[in-house]
Motif scaffolding. Structure first.
Motif, mmCIF file in Angstrom:
data_model
loop_
_atom_site.group_PDB
_atom_site.id
_atom_site.type_symbol
_atom_site.label_atom_id
_atom_site.label_comp_id
_atom_site.label_asym_id
_atom_site.label_seq_id
_atom_site.Cartn_x
_atom_site.Cartn_y
_atom_site.Cartn_z
ATOM 1 N N GLY A 52 0.847 -1.179 0.000
ATOM 2 C CA GLY A 52 0.000 0.000 0.000
ATOM 3 C C GLY A 52 0.886 1.234 0.000
ATOM 4 O O GLY A 52 1.894 1.284 0.714
ATOM 5 N N LEU A 53 0.535 2.224 -0.801
ATOM 6 C CA LEU A 53 1.392 3.394 -0.974
ATOM 7 C C LEU A 53 0.775 4.691 -0.486
ATOM 8 O O LEU A 53 1.492 5.667 -0.277
ATOM 9 N N PRO A 57 -6.226 9.389 -1.720
ATOM 10 C CA PRO A 57 -6.999 8.178 -2.013
ATOM 11 C C PRO A 57 -6.147 6.934 -1.787
ATOM 12 O O PRO A 57 -4.915 7.006 -1.843
ATOM 13 N N PRO A 58 -6.787 5.795 -1.545
ATOM 14 C CA PRO A 58 -6.009 4.572 -1.367
ATOM 15 C C PRO A 58 -5.297 4.184 -2.662
ATOM 16 O O PRO A 58 -5.890 4.208 -3.747
ATOM 17 N N MET A 59 -4.004 3.856 -2.531
ATOM 18 C CA MET A 59 -3.208 3.478 -3.697
ATOM 19 C C MET A 59 -2.321 2.306 -3.341
ATOM 20 O O MET A 59 -1.876 2.166 -2.198
ATOM 21 N N PHE A 132 -9.156 -5.412 -4.322
ATOM 22 C CA PHE A 132 -9.135 -4.001 -4.697
ATOM 23 C C PHE A 132 -9.257 -3.873 -6.212
ATOM 24 O O PHE A 132 -8.443 -4.434 -6.944
ATOM 25 N N GLU A 133 -10.246 -3.128 -6.655
ATOM 26 C CA GLU A 133 -10.315 -2.758 -8.073
ATOM 27 C C GLU A 133 -9.495 -1.487 -8.261
ATOM 28 O O GLU A 133 -9.674 -0.512 -7.517
ATOM 29 N N CYS A 134 -8.598 -1.496 -9.237
ATOM 30 C CA CYS A 134 -7.637 -0.400 -9.376
ATOM 31 C C CYS A 134 -7.581 0.136 -10.802
ATOM 32 O O CYS A 134 -7.747 -0.614 -11.769
ATOM 33 N N ARG A 135 -7.296 1.432 -10.879
ATOM 34 C CA ARG A 135 -6.972 2.063 -12.156
ATOM 35 C C ARG A 135 -5.533 2.547 -12.096
ATOM 36 O O ARG A 135 -5.083 3.126 -11.102
ATOM 37 N N LEU A 136 -4.803 2.305 -13.159
ATOM 38 C CA LEU A 136 -3.389 2.666 -13.233
ATOM 39 C C LEU A 136 -3.213 4.181 -13.187
ATOM 40 O O LEU A 136 -3.903 4.922 -13.892
ATOM 41 N N GLN A 158 -4.662 3.450 -8.308
ATOM 42 C CA GLN A 158 -5.593 3.973 -7.309
ATOM 43 C C GLN A 158 -6.726 2.982 -7.119
ATOM 44 O O GLN A 158 -7.312 2.486 -8.088
ATOM 45 N N VAL A 159 -7.015 2.683 -5.868
ATOM 46 C CA VAL A 159 -8.112 1.769 -5.541
ATOM 47 C C VAL A 159 -9.425 2.520 -5.702
ATOM 48 O O VAL A 159 -9.686 3.496 -4.997
ATOM 49 N N ILE A 160 -10.249 2.058 -6.639
ATOM 50 C CA ILE A 160 -11.530 2.738 -6.886
ATOM 51 C C ILE A 160 -12.716 1.887 -6.436
ATOM 52 O O ILE A 160 -13.862 2.347 -6.490
ATOM 53 N N GLY A 161 -12.444 0.661 -5.994
ATOM 54 C CA GLY A 161 -13.518 -0.198 -5.495
ATOM 55 C C GLY A 161 -12.940 -1.284 -4.611
ATOM 56 O O GLY A 161 -11.849 -1.794 -4.886
ATOM 57 N N VAL A 162 -13.634 -1.624 -3.547
ATOM 58 C CA VAL A 162 -13.167 -2.631 -2.592
ATOM 59 C C VAL A 162 -14.263 -3.662 -2.380
ATOM 60 O O VAL A 162 -15.426 -3.311 -2.138
ATOM 61 N N HIS A 163 -13.909 -4.943 -2.494
ATOM 62 C CA HIS A 163 -14.829 -6.051 -2.208
ATOM 63 C C HIS A 163 -14.349 -6.761 -0.948
ATOM 64 O O HIS A 163 -13.168 -7.077 -0.829
#
Length: 205
Positions: A52-53, A57-59, A132-136, A158-163
């Motif tokens: 985790g960075l 926002p969560p990244m 984590f659903e992520c976009r580069l 960037q994490v844009i969705g969490v399950h």
């Protein structure tokens, strides 16, 4: 070498039977990365140089040595999913390490069921406790102290969705011990799992 420590300069070799770097840098959480190529074919691969960075926002980020599928696919599509590896998924995760040809589906090889994501196209590992659903956001070429490129690339998303699977939510908190995340510990086949926690509250001023 001093009286209390064994010292070595990595540029000159470690002088030990086995390189201790990854064993010292442990445990390392595993980023189990799902991606799609331009033809929509699934790739699933684990990366223990993962972290985790950022929180808001969560990244998250993972490093790729060489231009592997998990780099090419994400560069092409701009999306990936990071699946948590639990102890009961460890053997399947290990199967996805196999050097398959581009386009071959590691998820099928490992007998894993895919689940649809919500905001990105790559699927999730259905049995994973969390994903984590992520976009580069960035692809960073890593360099040594001389500025020489290493053919190692840091993929930041960037994490844009969490399950989170419902059975791992207890009183509104993710139950890490129940999920039993697996981590890499160095040398050929060393892993560990989370089986307990202890608490320390950060001191105030």
């Amino acid at each position: 070498m001093t009286q209390d420590t064994y010292f070595y300069d990595p540029r000159q070799g470690h002088g030990l039977p086995h390189d201790p770097f990854k064993a010292i840098l442990a445990p390392r959480p595993i980023g189990w990365i799902t991606s799609l190529d331009g033809q929509g074919r699934v790739n699933l691969a684990p990366y223990s140089f993962f972290a985790g960075l950022n929180t808001s926002p969560p990244m998250v980020g993972y490093s790729v040595e060489g231009r592997k599928d998990s780099m090419r696919n994400v560069e092409e599509t701009g999306e990936f999913v990071c699946n948590l590896v639990s102890r009961d998924l460890a053997e399947a995760m290990n199967e996805t390490c196999a050097p398959l040809a581009p386009g071959e589906n590691e998820m099928l090889r490992a007998g894993l069921e895919a689940a649809p994501s919500t905001l990105v196209k790559p699927p999730r590992v259905a049995r994973s406790p969390a994903a984590f659903e992520c976009r580069l956001t960035q692809v960073v070429e890593m360099k040594d102290v001389t500025g020489r490129g290493l053919n190692t690339w840091l993929m930041i998303g960037q994490v844009i969705g969490v399950h989170i699977r419902h059975e791992f939510l207890k009183e509104g908190r993710f139950d890490t011990v129940a999920a039993r995340p697996v981590a890499r510990c160095g040398y050929r086949g060393d892993y560990t799992e989370v089986t307990g926690l202890f608490e320390m509250i950060r001191p105030t001023a």
